[in-house]
Design an enzyme around this catalytic site. Structure first.
Site, short mmCIF file in Angstrom:
data_model
loop_
_atom_site.label_atom_id
_atom_site.label_comp_id
_atom_site.label_asym_id
_atom_site.label_seq_id
_atom_site.Cartn_x
_atom_site.Cartn_y
_atom_site.Cartn_z
N ARG A 117 4.23 -24.11 2.61
CA ARG A 117 5.56 -23.67 2.14
C ARG A 117 5.49 -22.95 0.80
NH1 ARG A 117 7.41 -28.80 3.79
NH2 ARG A 117 8.25 -28.69 5.89
N LYS A 139 7.25 -8.15 -2.76
CA LYS A 139 7.40 -7.92 -1.31
C LYS A 139 6.03 -8.14 -0.67
CE LYS A 139 10.90 -4.38 -0.50
NZ LYS A 139 11.05 -3.02 0.01
N GLU A 181 3.28 7.65 -4.68
CA GLU A 181 4.21 6.57 -5.04
C GLU A 181 4.54 6.62 -6.53
OE1 GLU A 181 5.80 4.58 -3.04
OE2 GLU A 181 4.64 4.39 -1.21
N LYS A 217 9.26 0.57 -11.99
CA LYS A 217 9.48 -0.34 -10.85
C LYS A 217 9.96 -1.70 -11.34
CE LYS A 217 7.89 -2.09 -6.48
NZ LYS A 217 6.95 -2.11 -5.39
N GLU A 227 16.40 -6.79 -2.92
CA GLU A 227 16.74 -5.52 -2.28
C GLU A 227 18.11 -5.53 -1.60
OE1 GLU A 227 14.23 -2.00 -0.18
OE2 GLU A 227 14.06 -3.97 0.73
N ARG A 231 17.42 -1.78 -5.62
CA ARG A 231 16.01 -1.65 -5.26
C ARG A 231 15.79 -0.67 -4.11
NH1 ARG A 231 11.50 -6.54 -4.88
NH2 ARG A 231 9.79 -5.18 -4.26
N ASN A 235 12.98 3.16 -1.97
CA ASN A 235 12.65 3.61 -0.62
C ASN A 235 12.74 5.13 -0.49
OD1 ASN A 235 12.20 1.04 0.42
ND2 ASN A 235 14.39 0.71 0.71
N HIS A 238 10.82 7.04 2.08
CA HIS A 238 10.17 6.10 3.00
C HIS A 238 10.74 6.09 4.41
CE1 HIS A 238 8.06 4.79 -0.49
NE2 HIS A 238 7.44 3.83 0.15
N HIS A 242 7.81 6.33 6.87
CA HIS A 242 7.44 5.27 7.81
C HIS A 242 7.43 5.78 9.24
CE1 HIS A 242 8.47 1.58 5.11
NE2 HIS A 242 7.24 1.99 4.95
N HIS A 255 -0.35 6.03 3.92
CA HIS A 255 1.03 5.66 3.61
C HIS A 255 1.62 6.64 2.59
CE1 HIS A 255 4.48 3.11 2.83
NE2 HIS A 255 4.18 3.13 1.53
N1 LIG Z 1 4.51 -4.71 -1.28
C1 LIG Z 1 4.94 -3.55 -1.68
O1 LIG Z 1 5.88 -3.43 -2.46
C2 LIG Z 1 4.24 -2.32 -1.18
C3 LIG Z 1 4.50 -1.08 -1.77
C4 LIG Z 1 3.82 0.04 -1.31
C5 LIG Z 1 2.88 -0.10 -0.29
N2 LIG Z 1 2.66 -1.31 0.27
C6 LIG Z 1 1.67 -1.46 1.34
O2 LIG Z 1 0.41 -1.09 0.83
C7 LIG Z 1 -0.42 -0.65 1.91
C8 LIG Z 1 -1.20 0.57 1.48
O3 LIG Z 1 -1.96 0.24 0.35
P1 LIG Z 1 -3.25 1.08 -0.08
O4 LIG Z 1 -2.94 2.50 -0.05
O5 LIG Z 1 -3.77 0.46 -1.31
O6 LIG Z 1 -4.20 0.87 1.17
P2 LIG Z 1 -5.47 -0.03 1.48
O7 LIG Z 1 -5.30 -1.41 1.00
O8 LIG Z 1 -5.79 0.19 2.90
O9 LIG Z 1 -6.64 0.68 0.64
C9 LIG Z 1 -7.01 1.99 0.97
C10 LIG Z 1 -8.51 2.11 1.29
O10 LIG Z 1 -9.25 1.98 0.08
C11 LIG Z 1 -10.29 0.98 0.21
N3 LIG Z 1 -10.45 0.50 -1.16
C12 LIG Z 1 -9.62 -0.30 -1.86
N4 LIG Z 1 -10.00 -0.35 -3.14
C13 LIG Z 1 -11.10 0.42 -3.26
C14 LIG Z 1 -11.94 0.78 -4.35
N5 LIG Z 1 -11.69 0.39 -5.59
N6 LIG Z 1 -12.99 1.60 -4.10
C15 LIG Z 1 -13.24 2.04 -2.84
N7 LIG Z 1 -12.47 1.77 -1.78
C16 LIG Z 1 -11.41 0.96 -1.99
C17 LIG Z 1 -9.73 0.05 1.25
O11 LIG Z 1 -10.74 -0.67 1.89
C18 LIG Z 1 -9.05 1.01 2.20
O12 LIG Z 1 -9.98 1.58 3.07
C19 LIG Z 1 0.50 -0.40 3.08
O13 LIG Z 1 0.26 -1.37 4.06
C20 LIG Z 1 1.90 -0.54 2.50
O14 LIG Z 1 2.80 -1.09 3.44
C21 LIG Z 1 3.30 -2.42 -0.17
#
Ligand SMILES: NC(=O)c1ccc[n+]([C@@H]2O[C@H](COP(=O)([O-])OP(=O)(O)OC[C@H]3O[C@@H](n4cnc5c(N)ncnc54)[C@H](O)[C@@H]3O)[C@@H](O)[C@H]2O)c1
Length: 341
Positions: A117, A139, A181, A217, A227, A231, A235, A238, A242, A255
């Site tokens: 939990r 999130k 972003e 942010k 949200e 907030r 988006n 987005h 998406h 993304h």
């Molecule tokens: N929670 C939130 O508020 C929020 C906001 C925006 C995005 N997101 C989520 O984030 C995700 C995308 O995140 P991302 O772009 O970081 O993608 P990711 O986590 O897939 O990382 C991108 C790539 O980089 C590699 N990688 C990570 N760090 C590295 C490093 N230092 N050196 C070499 N390779 C590295 C990973 O293995 C992957 O292949 C999506 O799923 C999205 O929904 C969440």
């Protein structure tokens, strides 16, 4: 070192940003949470790039290394982590530490939100996107039946450590995704930084930009953590983003790239379009709106969390360059897409 303190309804937390801070990661974390045991959940690619460093820093700690992709960002991986935590007899006193990009911080945050939990988690984001965006605001979630982040919760981390040195090994595509972003929040609140970004060399002063993005942010998530209104501005881009990324099953666009295209569709009719095109070129971001049938876009948007009774709130800009929330029916959303092509 730059530090931001973020207020959440449940607790406040610090975000520390400093080059090379990771080498003291364990000591810092231990100092902050002296009574806890830690489990480090690490993205496999990050583990491979920083193998020796990670072994040196976390030599005696419990580590779970996972293949982290949009495909594995699901309940099966969540269950796998639950089972490891169960074997390690993790209690509510203990802390999970995510080391990786947004996929890792989202998934680990979701595990933390639900296991026993709710247990605490720390984020050590390693991509630009996760540093400027995913790590702050609580999130968390995973994908479900091909739809992004359909299962999730709000669960703020208890600490965030950002070491921009991680970006040295990051793929160019992922760097661009982070820029997208980052620029998104600059358009919303600090268009002056867009001009600075256009003058600077790409990725110059990146720690400063990370700090500025997070400060913006922070404002949105503190004002509206769950949200319900403000907030939603985050988006921006987005709704289309998406739909585009899920149409290509997360293969063609990252993304951030998909969100970039989404922002372009919105900015086309605004005063910001010129700077948007310049940034597109400077950071080699995509600018070609893909040929997706409007019916498909609309279908994807029906599952969108921002869909309320068939209407979607999109973020638009007025003539004074101010963002506003615009409620549109799915048909008008489709028309806007076609007009931008
Ligand atoms: N929670 C939130 O508020 C929020 C906001 C925006 C995005 N997101 C989520 O984030 C995700 C995308 O995140 P991302 O772009 O970081 O993608 P990711 O986590 O897939 O990382 C991108 C790539 O980089 C590699 N990688 C990570 N760090 C590295 C490093 N230092 N050196 C070499 N390779 C590295 C990973 O293995 C992957 O292949 C999506 O799923 C999205 O929904 C969440």
């Amino acid at each position: 070192m730059r530090t931001l303190n973020v207020h959440s309804k449940t607790h406040n937390y610090d975000i520390d940003i400093k080059n090379s801070i990771f080498k003291d990661a364990f000591l810092r974390i231990k100092e902050k949470f002296p009574e806890s045991k830690f489990v480090f959940v690490i993205d496999q690619n990050v583990f491979q790039c920083y193998d020796h460093q990670i072994q040196d820093i976390l030599y005696d700690e419990d580590i779970i290394v996972l293949d982290m992709t949009e495909k594995t960002k699901n309940m099966k991986t969540v269950e796998f982590v639950y089972s490891r935590l169960h074997k390690l007899a993790i209690s509510r006193q203990d802390v999970l530490v995510a080391i990786g990009g947004g996929i890792t911080t989202d998934l680990v945050g979701f595990v933390a939100a639900t296991y026993l939990r709710g247990i605490r988690h720390i984020n050590i984001p390693t991509t630009l996107l996760s540093m400027v965006d995913a790590t702050i605001g609580g999130k968390v979630g995973v994908n479900y039946k091909g739809m992004k982040n359909q299962i999730g919760s709000f669960h703020a981390p208890v600490y965030v450590m950002i070491d921009p040195n991680f970006l040295k090994t990051l793929d160019k595509v992922d760097l661009r995704s982070g820029v997208s972003e980052m620029v998104k929040v600059f358009y919303l609140k600090r268009p002056d930084l867009i001009n600075k970004l256009l003058k600077d060399e790409p990725y110059e002063h990146i720690d400063e930009y990370i700090f500025e993005s997070l400060s913006i942010k922070k404002y949105y998530v503190e004002e509206d953590e769950f949200e319900s209104n403000l907030r939603m501005y985050l988006n921006f881009g987005h709704t289309y983003g998406h739909a585009i990324e899920s149409f290509y099953r997360f293969k063609k666009y990252s993304h951030g790239e998909a969100v970039w295209l989404g922002m372009g569709i919105i900015l086309k009719d605004s005063n910001f379009y010129d700077s948007y095109l310049k940034l597109t070129e400077k950071y080699k971001l995509p600018n070609h709106i893909p040929n997706i049938k409007v019916e498909y876009l609309v279908k994807a948007m029906k599952h969108d969390k921002k869909n309320i009774n068939g209407n979607i709130h999109i973020v638009d800009f007025n003539n004074q360059n101010q963002p506003y929330l615009h409620e549109l029916d799915l048909e008008s959303i489709g028309e806007k897409y076609l007009n931008a092509k």
